[in-house]
Enzyme design. Sequence first.
Site, mmCIF file in Angstrom:
data_model
loop_
_atom_site.group_PDB
_atom_site.id
_atom_site.type_symbol
_atom_site.label_atom_id
_atom_site.label_comp_id
_atom_site.label_asym_id
_atom_site.label_seq_id
_atom_site.Cartn_x
_atom_site.Cartn_y
_atom_site.Cartn_z
ATOM 1 N N ASP A 76 -4.006 1.733 -4.727
ATOM 2 C CA ASP A 76 -3.093 1.245 -3.710
ATOM 3 C C ASP A 76 -3.416 -0.188 -3.270
ATOM 4 O OD1 ASP A 76 -1.068 2.103 -1.539
ATOM 5 O OD2 ASP A 76 -2.707 1.308 -0.333
ATOM 6 N N ASP A 91 -4.630 9.137 -5.220
ATOM 7 C CA ASP A 91 -4.267 7.797 -4.762
ATOM 8 C C ASP A 91 -5.502 7.170 -4.121
ATOM 9 O OD1 ASP A 91 -2.645 5.641 -3.862
ATOM 10 O OD2 ASP A 91 -0.947 7.023 -3.727
ATOM 11 N N GLU A 103 -1.394 -0.709 -8.299
ATOM 12 C CA GLU A 103 -0.229 -1.223 -7.571
ATOM 13 C C GLU A 103 -0.482 -2.716 -7.406
ATOM 14 O OE1 GLU A 103 2.410 -0.571 -3.531
ATOM 15 O OE2 GLU A 103 0.252 -0.700 -3.373
HETATM 16 C C1 NOJ Z 1 1.404 0.940 -0.758
HETATM 17 C C2 NOJ Z 1 1.819 2.369 -0.579
HETATM 18 O O1 NOJ Z 1 2.564 2.756 -1.692
HETATM 19 C C3 NOJ Z 1 2.599 2.412 0.716
HETATM 20 O O2 NOJ Z 1 3.250 3.644 0.891
HETATM 21 C C4 NOJ Z 1 1.636 2.126 1.840
HETATM 22 O O3 NOJ Z 1 2.358 2.031 3.052
HETATM 23 C C5 NOJ Z 1 0.894 0.804 1.620
HETATM 24 N N1 NOJ Z 1 0.462 0.598 0.266
HETATM 25 C C6 NOJ Z 1 -0.331 0.755 2.488
HETATM 26 O O4 NOJ Z 1 -1.299 1.644 2.016
#
Ligand code: NOJ
Length: 560
Positions: free
Chosen positions: A200, A98, A257
């Site tokens: 992310d 990640d 994401e």
């Molecule tokens: C998206 C992640 O999937 C989530 O779990 C996280 O809190 C936020 N981004 C911040 O990194």
Amino acid sequence: MKRQWWHGKCAYQIYPKSFCDSNGDGIGDLQGIISRLDYLKDLGADILWLSPIFVSPLADEGYDIADYYNIDPRFGTMDDMDELIAEAKKRDMYILMDLVVNHCSDEHEWFRRACEDPDGKYGRYFYIEDFKDGKGPCNWRSYFGGSVWEPLPGHPDKCYLHAFHKKQPDLNWENPKVREEVCQIINWWLDKGLAGFRIDAIMNIKKALPYRDYPADRGDGLSSIVNMLHDAKGVGTFLTEMRDRTFAPHGAFTVGEVFDADPEELPAFIGDDGYFSSMFDFAPAIFGHSGQGWMLHSGITPDDYRNCVFDTQARVKDIGFISNIIENHDEPRGVSRYIPEGEACPASKKLLATVYFLTKGLPWIYQGQELGMENLPVSCIEEVDDIASIDNYKVAVASGIPKEDALRAISIHGRDNARSPFQWTGGKNAGFTTGTPWLRVNPNYVSINREDEAADEDSVLNYYRRLTRLRKDPAYAETLVYGDFVPWLQDRPGVMAYLRRGEDKTILVMGNFQKEPQVIPLPETGDGSYTVLLNNYPDLKKVPEGLAMEGYQAVVLHLR
Ligand code: NOJ
């Protein structure tokens, strides 16, 4: 669309903290994952994304990284990570990590040094500004509640920006040195043999500058940071640089994401030579969300769900390969969200599995989804670990909402829902740990668990195994991976059906997405005969008007 090695694969997300604990400390770890690789291979998973396992205070469960070059001891060691990569390779599996680089942890050395000298090299790694009359430069609200501006430790006259939690200071991507650091991190891991990354919160790396206030959207006088993001132009320049300096030369697989990308930007994001290989489809996940917190989110019906999926398919077409999910570590369990309340059962879970898994794109399974794991019941706020849930609860209660109602919203939307330990057996702690699990186990593990389901031919788990095998079956893979997506009976309530139409085959995926039986017409193709490739019921009843389908029956037919 250029064909890629990963198009015909199946991807799987591991939330390491909750997957499998090998040393009895109540926290899942890398050795636990290694011990389950054969299980995942047998399920049909090829690409494994691990949520963060880097050194971290775990304020946001690892999405707050304090050292990008080391593994948190709670998850294991670098030797364990090397072993995981090697063991995966032996099985023709691929490991993704990640990439969390919109922000780091406030315990990262960069931030510590920024606090020592805000005007020095590391001060420029972050967004550090002066407080004026006790206020930060603008009224943006962070995702986890409150202002994005927090006093800089040791400097009460200064503040730093955090889009998420205050322990997650945003990195300043406008600074070329930050981008250099990010590229080094990525290349260091790819050189180690990693297959790629899930990326992310990436749309947050570009801010609309100079800072300005946006119209307040809640009683706190703040404005969601998302409003600013709509004005932030130029993220593509950063993403192009990152791709060209890291992913492209390594041939790495990446999945972004990505929220809030404009539809016309799809080719730039996931087209041939896009910034990423793929990106998640969040359309069903965000359906009904209000900008006003979880209390005001509305639900989603099966027809809404179908429409979201079909809209995405129509938008993406052949531009690229979208990543299809029904849940992840930030979302409720798919079977608890997309199946009407009280109707989640093996048949409806298999139906949902069928209709999402065979849409065009890369299918992802989130750990435990293959067992039909459900939302985690919560009885009081003290049980809750997730910082987003705690914030939503506080905001709701402060605005006068009764605690029971606030708790109910958390039980529906909270991020602990999908984070409870994987249910391996019907024994103590669901076989997840010999110690005390860091988050409580869902009490339904006595009936929903891997051991029992593996032994039951009709289980949800064995149905998922059949799905992955079908998508990879050489006789049908070409059609199921590359065939056009053609909606069938899109406007008919309680039906989710579509064709996958390839050059030499047409496959119908059809689900009766309601508990009442109904007769559903078949499309007129070929000679009207078909072969049943998958059916979540023992029988299929043909009648002159079409198929007489049971409640939550789903079938996959090769139409002749
Ligand atoms: C998206 C992640 O999937 C989530 O779990 C996280 O809190 C936020 N981004 C911040 O990194």
